[in-house]
Design a protein around this motif. Sequence first.
Motif, mmCIF file in Angstrom:
data_model
loop_
_atom_site.group_PDB
_atom_site.id
_atom_site.type_symbol
_atom_site.label_atom_id
_atom_site.label_comp_id
_atom_site.label_asym_id
_atom_site.label_seq_id
_atom_site.Cartn_x
_atom_site.Cartn_y
_atom_site.Cartn_z
ATOM 1 N N ALA A 73 0.843 -1.194 0.000
ATOM 2 C CA ALA A 73 0.000 0.000 0.000
ATOM 3 C C ALA A 73 0.879 1.246 0.000
ATOM 4 O O ALA A 73 1.866 1.319 0.721
ATOM 5 C CB ALA A 73 -0.913 -0.001 1.225
ATOM 6 N N CYS A 74 0.519 2.211 -0.804
ATOM 7 C CA CYS A 74 1.238 3.493 -0.863
ATOM 8 C C CYS A 74 1.194 4.161 0.519
ATOM 9 O O CYS A 74 0.128 4.266 1.117
ATOM 10 C CB CYS A 74 0.599 4.394 -1.909
ATOM 11 N N PRO A 75 2.348 4.625 1.036
ATOM 12 C CA PRO A 75 2.362 5.267 2.355
ATOM 13 C C PRO A 75 1.621 6.606 2.382
ATOM 14 O O PRO A 75 1.241 7.073 3.451
ATOM 15 C CB PRO A 75 3.863 5.455 2.647
ATOM 16 N N ASP A 76 1.421 7.234 1.231
ATOM 17 C CA ASP A 76 0.728 8.528 1.192
ATOM 18 C C ASP A 76 -0.784 8.381 1.065
ATOM 19 O O ASP A 76 -1.537 9.019 1.786
ATOM 20 C CB ASP A 76 1.248 9.379 0.030
ATOM 21 N N CYS A 77 -1.225 7.532 0.105
ATOM 22 C CA CYS A 77 -2.666 7.486 -0.169
ATOM 23 C C CYS A 77 -3.293 6.131 0.154
ATOM 24 O O CYS A 77 -4.497 5.950 -0.031
ATOM 25 C CB CYS A 77 -2.916 7.833 -1.644
ATOM 26 N N SER A 78 -2.479 5.156 0.609
ATOM 27 C CA SER A 78 -2.959 3.825 0.994
ATOM 28 C C SER A 78 -3.477 2.993 -0.176
ATOM 29 O O SER A 78 -4.059 1.933 0.035
ATOM 30 C CB SER A 78 -4.044 3.902 2.074
ATOM 31 N N GLY B 224 -3.983 11.137 -9.008
ATOM 32 C CA GLY B 224 -4.071 12.224 -8.047
ATOM 33 C C GLY B 224 -3.094 12.090 -6.889
ATOM 34 O O GLY B 224 -2.941 13.032 -6.121
ATOM 35 N N CYS B 225 -2.421 10.959 -6.740
ATOM 36 C CA CYS B 225 -1.445 10.813 -5.665
ATOM 37 C C CYS B 225 -0.127 11.415 -6.137
ATOM 38 O O CYS B 225 0.325 11.157 -7.243
ATOM 39 C CB CYS B 225 -1.257 9.344 -5.290
ATOM 40 N N GLY B 226 0.484 12.220 -5.298
ATOM 41 C CA GLY B 226 1.724 12.890 -5.670
ATOM 42 C C GLY B 226 2.948 11.988 -5.633
ATOM 43 O O GLY B 226 3.991 12.306 -6.178
HETATM 44 ZN ZN LIG Z 1 -0.186 6.908 -3.581
#
Ligand SMILES: [Zn+2]
Length: 94
Positions: A43-48, A87-89
Amino acid sequence: MNEVLSRLRELLFPSVPGVAVVAVHSEGNAIRVEARCTPIGAACPDCSHWTERVHSSYLRSPADLPAAGRSAQLVLKVRRFFCTATGCGRRTFV
Ligand SMILES: [Zn+2]
């Protein structure tokens, strides 16, 4: 000697979830344990957002451990993933 290595493998790793031992090498007075993470994605640490798109992988040596007078090196194969969420940076993460 092989018996010692398989015993070492049993002792070290059942307690570490998500990590599998790939190989155990004995080189002179040193033992080298190669392991990798078993989950197919992360899972992405920013957006999960969950992704299974692997960007790359490399070897990391998080620990050099003394083992009964011998040197034991733990080598972990880690992966970098793409975050595929729109939309995730963050583009990639380990
Ligand atoms: Zn992300």
